[in-house]
Design an enzyme around this catalytic site. Structure first.
Site, mmCIF file in Angstrom:
data_model
loop_
_atom_site.group_PDB
_atom_site.id
_atom_site.type_symbol
_atom_site.label_atom_id
_atom_site.label_comp_id
_atom_site.label_asym_id
_atom_site.label_seq_id
_atom_site.Cartn_x
_atom_site.Cartn_y
_atom_site.Cartn_z
ATOM 1 N N HIS A 55 0.850 -1.200 0.000
ATOM 2 C CA HIS A 55 0.000 0.000 0.000
ATOM 3 C C HIS A 55 0.884 1.249 0.000
ATOM 4 C CE1 HIS A 55 -2.921 3.040 1.164
ATOM 5 N NE2 HIS A 55 -2.214 3.296 2.247
ATOM 6 N N ASP A 83 6.963 21.385 -26.490
ATOM 7 C CA ASP A 83 6.815 20.039 -25.908
ATOM 8 C C ASP A 83 7.816 19.945 -24.768
ATOM 9 O OD1 ASP A 83 6.646 17.119 -25.538
ATOM 10 O OD2 ASP A 83 5.626 17.131 -27.466
ATOM 11 N N TRP A 103 6.958 0.056 4.000
ATOM 12 C CA TRP A 103 7.451 0.727 2.785
ATOM 13 C C TRP A 103 8.895 1.173 2.962
ATOM 14 C CZ3 TRP A 103 8.916 5.739 1.146
ATOM 15 C CH2 TRP A 103 8.949 6.714 2.140
ATOM 16 N N SER A 141 12.926 5.912 -13.862
ATOM 17 C CA SER A 141 11.835 6.644 -14.496
ATOM 18 C C SER A 141 11.715 8.057 -13.913
ATOM 19 C CB SER A 141 10.526 5.870 -14.307
ATOM 20 O OG SER A 141 9.431 6.708 -14.540
ATOM 21 N N SER A 142 11.757 8.147 -12.572
ATOM 22 C CA SER A 142 11.617 9.461 -11.922
ATOM 23 C C SER A 142 12.766 10.381 -12.302
ATOM 24 C CB SER A 142 11.622 9.316 -10.396
ATOM 25 O OG SER A 142 10.579 8.511 -9.993
ATOM 26 N N HIS A 145 13.137 11.739 3.751
ATOM 27 C CA HIS A 145 12.521 13.008 4.131
ATOM 28 C C HIS A 145 12.365 13.964 2.961
ATOM 29 C CE1 HIS A 145 10.389 15.290 6.970
ATOM 30 N NE2 HIS A 145 10.906 16.342 6.370
ATOM 31 N N GLU A 197 11.827 13.054 0.121
ATOM 32 C CA GLU A 197 10.725 12.427 -0.621
ATOM 33 C C GLU A 197 9.375 13.001 -0.169
ATOM 34 O OE1 GLU A 197 10.540 10.366 -3.125
ATOM 35 O OE2 GLU A 197 8.394 9.915 -2.994
ATOM 36 N N TYR A 253 8.835 15.978 0.658
ATOM 37 C CA TYR A 253 8.661 17.265 -0.019
ATOM 38 C C TYR A 253 8.514 17.082 -1.522
ATOM 39 C CZ TYR A 253 9.193 19.134 4.484
ATOM 40 O OH TYR A 253 8.951 19.412 5.792
ATOM 41 N N SER A 259 -1.107 27.299 -5.424
ATOM 42 C CA SER A 259 -0.720 28.698 -5.663
ATOM 43 C C SER A 259 -1.283 29.243 -6.972
ATOM 44 C CB SER A 259 0.807 28.829 -5.666
ATOM 45 O OG SER A 259 1.316 28.444 -4.418
ATOM 46 N N HIS A 313 15.064 12.777 12.285
ATOM 47 C CA HIS A 313 13.905 12.877 13.185
ATOM 48 C C HIS A 313 12.999 11.655 13.041
ATOM 49 C CE1 HIS A 313 11.602 15.414 9.954
ATOM 50 N NE2 HIS A 313 11.309 14.143 9.822
ATOM 51 N N HIS A 314 13.242 10.830 12.008
ATOM 52 C CA HIS A 314 12.504 9.569 11.873
ATOM 53 C C HIS A 314 13.121 8.470 12.738
ATOM 54 C CE1 HIS A 314 10.148 10.967 8.356
ATOM 55 N NE2 HIS A 314 11.223 11.663 8.100
ATOM 56 N N THR A 337 7.090 26.979 5.692
ATOM 57 C CA THR A 337 5.775 26.392 5.405
ATOM 58 C C THR A 337 4.677 27.321 5.909
ATOM 59 O OG1 THR A 337 6.832 24.259 5.783
ATOM 60 C CG2 THR A 337 4.455 24.247 5.525
ATOM 61 N N LYS A 377 4.042 30.125 3.567
ATOM 62 C CA LYS A 377 3.179 29.752 2.449
ATOM 63 C C LYS A 377 1.701 29.794 2.845
ATOM 64 C CE LYS A 377 6.040 27.034 -0.578
ATOM 65 N NZ LYS A 377 5.567 27.776 -1.741
ATOM 66 N N ARG A 403 1.421 0.768 14.972
ATOM 67 C CA ARG A 403 1.046 0.618 13.569
ATOM 68 C C ARG A 403 1.512 -0.748 13.065
ATOM 69 N NH1 ARG A 403 5.422 4.556 10.486
ATOM 70 N NH2 ARG A 403 4.310 3.839 8.639
#
Lengths: 548, 59
Positions: A83, A112, A149, A176-177, A260, A262, A264, A275, A309-310, A335, A338, A457
């Site tokens: 998931h 293009d 994950w 790909s990315s 991390h 990722e 963002y 925006s 921090h993870h 943040t 924004k 979890r």
């Protein structure tokens, strides 16, 4: 010869009818048109969203009541792992790349994407990776990857061949990315129409540019660490094996140095989309455009300094804990800038509440909730209590579902008329928003309470005292999932039967894509226009520019 | 003066707020100056944070 001139030169040996619209399956298999590839990305992302959503519902069905109902714990772990992987790499990231493919050339006046054939390859790498993850890995002995994950070692060094398939899939999706990001960067830097300067560019272009740099910086780190897992599994290395002199915590450091930023990568394009939508439906220019650009850059830079921090519970020294805690808290500053700017844009605006605006406002409210629980979790002393509880699950779903997904819905509703030439059903769009808003909160808000009460979890069973909130969350999840079928039906029906859309269906829309016909011509801006541009890509005047 | 302006621009980017007028001046800055200023300020930022947390956790 300018970059635009050279981009408009026909390729060697090109037939005179090169610019005709291709037909049949070949149109999609050999697609080089940015709109076709954008559509492929979006449909792929939606199908992955459905697959990932079905896995989520399998999880919630099991958690409806305590005890084991449907799945054995090992299969349950496979569901949670797949998931997460599918939603991150298969749904959210490709959806933003698809939108960038569709809209960037239209927003900056490019004919293009810069590397059209590489663009085709970027997309067509994704379906095999999805097949590896979804169909094949569940069928192999031992089943799919079941390490979460994050694929933490030593779990990931011990599993069956489903883990190898997952590692291979991550490599493919990473390639790909990266190719997609190279395309975005080169397109934005080299193919902007005259007059579209960097500090006047649409925020979505800025967000996509900065996101692309983040992807290029961190995807190789992920590829590196999963390769280290692979060599630990099969080639006798001991990177993460303590018995061989390695260290499983090393995996976490490398993974989160990717992980991390990722977050963002999945949030910054959402900021870009909102925006545009907020100013359009507030009929006011974006408040503090320059600040928005600077804040986006700031968030991107800070995102590289907060990874640990993870990992507060891994036994870090207090000095390191404080360092990462303070650095994490500092991200709240740009943040917050924004969020204030979006509210400042709406302030005294002539607002209307069409579906894209509803989703954008929903995004701001719910993303702020996710941001606040993020600041709570950044405090090391609290995080140590809440690590691996449902509080964390609630936090990142407020960031990713209400953040990324709501902004994606907002974007699809906003640009649907330009993409298809037809309007969607406003009634069902609004219904989809209110339905999603309600059931999203019913699903995920109780998870804060579950986490604070200590429910871990990634477990298929739980103690009796957690039953009520889990039942509520499961009902909410099934209703939320049902609501997405309304979205699907609305899109399908409107594609064929929606009323024809005007070139500029939104009164306040002033960026370049709204200056051309609807639906966007198959080959737009084959000759670059001369533009007079204001901040956030606002078009004051357009001269020239050809399409066919 | 140009290096100082580059430092000011990067500091503003750290905070995420910049006056439109100052941003117009920033556009005339050289890319190399901005990169140098960013590297210096990121090093100072990390070093400053390290000093702060070392001081806080000193016995």
């Amino acid at each position: 010869m300018t970059a635009i001139d050279s981009a408009l030169q026909p390729a060697h040996g090109t037939a005179p009818d090169h610019h005709a619209k291709p037909q049949g399956i070949g149109r999609w298999l050999f697609a080089t048109n940015h709109k076709d590839i954008g559509s492929l990305y979006l449909w792929f992302a939606f199908s992955m969203f459905i697959f990932g959503g079905v896995l989520a519902l399998c999880i919630r069905a099991e958690l409806f009541r305590p005890g084991l109902q449907f799945w054995q714990p090992e299969l349950f772990n496979q569901f949670t792992t797949l998931h997460g992987l599918i939603m991150v790499f298969g749904a959210i990231m490709p959806a933003f790349t698809g939108l960038a493919n569709w809209m960037l050339p239209l927003m900056i006046g490019a004919p293009d994407m810069a590397f059209a054939r590489m663009n085709n390859w970027s997309f067509w790498l994704l379906p095999p990776a999805a097949l590896l993850l979804l169909l094949i890995s569940f069928a192999v002995p031992g089943g799919a990857a079941a390490a979460g994950w994050t694929l933490y070692a030593p779990l990931s060094t011990q599993m069956g061949m489903g883990m190898d398939l997952t590692i291979f899939a991550i490599h493919i999706m990473g390639v790909s990315s990266i190719m997609g990001s190279i395309n975005i960067i080169v397109t934005i830097l080299n193919l902007r129409a005259p007059g579209m300067t960097m500090m006047k560019m649409p925020m979505f272009a800025w967000a996509s540019l900065i996101t692309a740099y983040l992807i290029i910086a961190v995807m190789p780190v992920l590829a590196g660490v999963v390769t280290m897992v692979l060599t630990d599994r099969h080639f006798g290395t001991h990177f993460f094996n303590a018995a061989g002199g390695g260290d499983p915590v090393l995996y976490q450091h490398i993974f989160w140095f990717f992980g991390h930023p990722e977050v963002y990568i999945m949030a910054l394009p959402a900021f870009g989309i909102v925006s545009h939508i907020i100013p359009t439906f507030s009929r006011k220019p974006l408040f503090g455009y320059t600040s928005m650009v600077y804040a986006t850059s700031s968030i991107a830079i800070l995102s590289f300094m907060v990874w640990a921090h993870h990992m507060f519970t891994t036994g870090m020294p207090a000095t390191a804990q404080l360092f990462f805690m303070y650095a994490t808290m500092l991200i709240a500053v740009p943040t917050g800038v924004k969020v204030f700017n979006w509210i400042g844009t709406m302030w005294q605006g002539s607002m209307s509440f069409e579906t894209p605006m509803l989703f954008a406002i929903g995004f701001i409210c719910l993303f702020t909730v996710g941001g606040l629980s993020g600041v709570t979790l950044s405090i090391a002393a609290i995080d140590i209590q809440l690590q691996d509880t449902y509080y964390v699950v609630a936090h990142f779903h407020y960031v990713l579902v209400a953040g990324a997904l709501f902004s994606l819905f907002a974007a699809v509703y906003y640009w649907f008329p330009k993409m298809t030439g037809r309007m969607y059903s406003e009634f069902w769009g609004r219904f989809h928003f209110w339905w999603s808003l309600l059931w999203f909160n019913v699903t995920f808000f109780p998870m804060h309470f579950l986490g604070l009460a200590g429910m871990p979890r990634r477990i298929p069973d739980y103690n009796m005292q957690f039953t009520d909130f889990n039942t509520l969350a499961s009902v909410g999840a099934f209703c939320f999932g049902l609501g997405q079928l309304i979205f699907f039906a609305n899109m399908l029906h409107s594609l064929r039967h929606g009323r024809p859309a005007a070139a500029r269906p939104w009164e306040g829309a002033d960026t370049l894509e709204w200056q051309i016909a609807t639906p966007a011509p198959y080959h737009s801006f084959v000759e670059a226009p001369d533009l007079e541009v204001g901040e956030n890509g606002r078009i004051d005047a357009m001269h020239g520019g050809k399409h066919h | 003066m140009r290096p100082l302006r580059a430092l000011a621009a990067v500091l503003a980017a750290f905070f995420g707020v910049r006056r439109g007028r100052a941003a117009n001046v920033d556009r005339q800055l050289r890319f190399a100056d901005l990169i140098a200023a960013a590297i210096i300020l990121v090093a100072l930022f990390v070093g400053g944070l390290l000093l702060l947390v070392s001081w806080l956790t000193a016995p």
